[in-house]
Design a protein around this motif. Structure first.
Motif, PDB file in Angstrom:
ATOM      1  N   ALA A  37       1.045  -1.262   0.122  1.00  0.00           N
ATOM      2  CA  ALA A  37       0.156  -0.017   0.094  1.00  0.00           C
ATOM      3  C   ALA A  37       0.778   1.063   0.075  1.00  0.00           C
ATOM      4  O   ALA A  37       0.518   2.140  -0.757  1.00  0.00           O
ATOM      5  CB  ALA A  37      -0.966  -0.090   1.136  1.00  0.00           C
ATOM      6  N   ARG A  38       2.094   1.185   0.783  1.00  0.00           N
ATOM      7  CA  ARG A  38       2.954   2.307   0.831  1.00  0.00           C
ATOM      8  C   ARG A  38       3.530   2.514  -0.600  1.00  0.00           C
ATOM      9  O   ARG A  38       3.573   3.840  -1.129  1.00  0.00           O
ATOM     10  CB  ARG A  38       3.879   2.101   2.207  1.00  0.00           C
ATOM     11  CG  ARG A  38       4.899   3.269   2.224  1.00  0.00           C
ATOM     12  CD  ARG A  38       4.256   4.621   2.772  1.00  0.00           C
ATOM     13  NE  ARG A  38       5.329   5.649   3.039  1.00  0.00           N
ATOM     14  CZ  ARG A  38       4.967   6.893   3.013  1.00  0.00           C
ATOM     15  NH1 ARG A  38       4.016   7.233   2.696  1.00  0.00           N
ATOM     16  NH2 ARG A  38       5.875   7.569   3.160  1.00  0.00           N
ATOM     17  N   HIS A  61       1.154   4.017  -2.920  1.00  0.00           N
ATOM     18  CA  HIS A  61       0.766   5.516  -2.726  1.00  0.00           C
ATOM     19  C   HIS A  61       1.927   6.434  -3.144  1.00  0.00           C
ATOM     20  O   HIS A  61       1.759   7.371  -3.936  1.00  0.00           O
ATOM     21  CB  HIS A  61       0.687   5.668  -1.209  1.00  0.00           C
ATOM     22  CG  HIS A  61       0.123   7.003  -0.904  1.00  0.00           C
ATOM     23  ND1 HIS A  61       1.291   7.761  -0.344  1.00  0.00           N
ATOM     24  CD2 HIS A  61      -0.527   7.826  -0.764  1.00  0.00           C
ATOM     25  CE1 HIS A  61       0.970   9.313   0.032  1.00  0.00           C
ATOM     26  NE2 HIS A  61      -0.444   9.080  -0.510  1.00  0.00           N
ATOM     27  N   GLN A  62       3.142   5.794  -2.917  1.00  0.00           N
ATOM     28  CA  GLN A  62       4.409   6.713  -3.259  1.00  0.00           C
ATOM     29  C   GLN A  62       4.431   6.720  -4.780  1.00  0.00           C
ATOM     30  O   GLN A  62       4.818   7.729  -5.410  1.00  0.00           O
ATOM     31  CB  GLN A  62       5.547   6.123  -2.760  1.00  0.00           C
ATOM     32  CG  GLN A  62       5.825   6.459  -1.395  1.00  0.00           C
ATOM     33  CD  GLN A  62       6.988   5.831  -0.843  1.00  0.00           C
ATOM     34  OE1 GLN A  62       7.789   4.993  -1.315  1.00  0.00           O
ATOM     35  NE2 GLN A  62       7.517   6.342   0.297  1.00  0.00           N
ATOM     36  N   ILE A  69       2.032   6.368  -7.126  1.00  0.00           N
ATOM     37  CA  ILE A  69       1.064   7.271  -7.650  1.00  0.00           C
ATOM     38  C   ILE A  69       1.337   8.811  -7.280  1.00  0.00           C
ATOM     39  O   ILE A  69       0.939   9.548  -8.295  1.00  0.00           O
ATOM     40  CB  ILE A  69      -0.415   6.761  -7.049  1.00  0.00           C
ATOM     41  CG1 ILE A  69      -0.927   5.830  -7.628  1.00  0.00           C
ATOM     42  CG2 ILE A  69      -1.529   8.037  -7.193  1.00  0.00           C
ATOM     43  CD1 ILE A  69      -1.193   5.673  -8.984  1.00  0.00           C
ATOM     44  N   THR A  70       2.004   9.114  -6.180  1.00  0.00           N
ATOM     45  CA  THR A  70       2.130  10.650  -5.966  1.00  0.00           C
ATOM     46  C   THR A  70       3.313  11.047  -6.777  1.00  0.00           C
ATOM     47  O   THR A  70       3.568  12.222  -7.023  1.00  0.00           O
ATOM     48  CB  THR A  70       2.411  10.770  -4.532  1.00  0.00           C
ATOM     49  OG1 THR A  70       3.654   9.970  -4.151  1.00  0.00           O
ATOM     50  CG2 THR A  70       1.259  10.409  -3.657  1.00  0.00           C
ATOM     51  N   THR A 116       2.098   0.911 -11.595  1.00  0.00           N
ATOM     52  CA  THR A 116       1.826   0.956 -10.239  1.00  0.00           C
ATOM     53  C   THR A 116       1.155  -0.612  -9.724  1.00  0.00           C
ATOM     54  O   THR A 116       1.495  -0.873  -8.692  1.00  0.00           O
ATOM     55  CB  THR A 116       0.962   2.227  -9.732  1.00  0.00           C
ATOM     56  OG1 THR A 116       1.579   3.533  -9.889  1.00  0.00           O
ATOM     57  CG2 THR A 116       0.588   2.122  -8.266  1.00  0.00           C
TER      58      THR A 116
END
Length: 101
Positions: free
Chosen positions: A20-21, A24-25, A27-28, A36
């Motif tokens: 999950a982390r 998130h990284q 995608i950002t 991703t």
């Protein structure tokens, strides 16, 4: 199906957190959605594989022949105790598998 152990649950939960982390990284940082998803699935599948191997190792017993120089080694997984005793007696009695009387 065998019940999950606490180690497997912790491993899978931590793998999900890492995935999950990572997702998130990525995608950002404007990484493509397909890249991703691929990275997250790779992390999750690796965690599942390791957890399944831990389950296998936990159910496996190895019996080696105590005779010096004998290479007989029997690996037993998911068999009843009576069958396990039969394999153990075969492995530890060198006369049974050496061909000598």
């Amino acid at each position: 199906m065998k019940k999950s152990t606490a180690i497997q649950v912790v491993l899978l939960a931590s793998t999900a957190g890492v995935a999950a982390r990572l997702g998130h990284q990525l995608i950002t940082h404007n990484v493509s959605v397909m890249a991703t998803i691929s990275a997250v699935l790779a992390v999750l599948s690796t965690g599942l594989f390791i957890a399944s191997r831990l389950a296998y190792v936990g159910r496996t017993v190895v019996y080696d022949c105590p005779a010096k120089g004998c290479a007989v080694s029997i690996r037993v997984t998911d068999v009843p105790e009576t069958e396990r005793a039969r394999y153990r007696s075969y492995a530890v009695d060198h006369r049974k598998h050496s061909g000598s009387a």
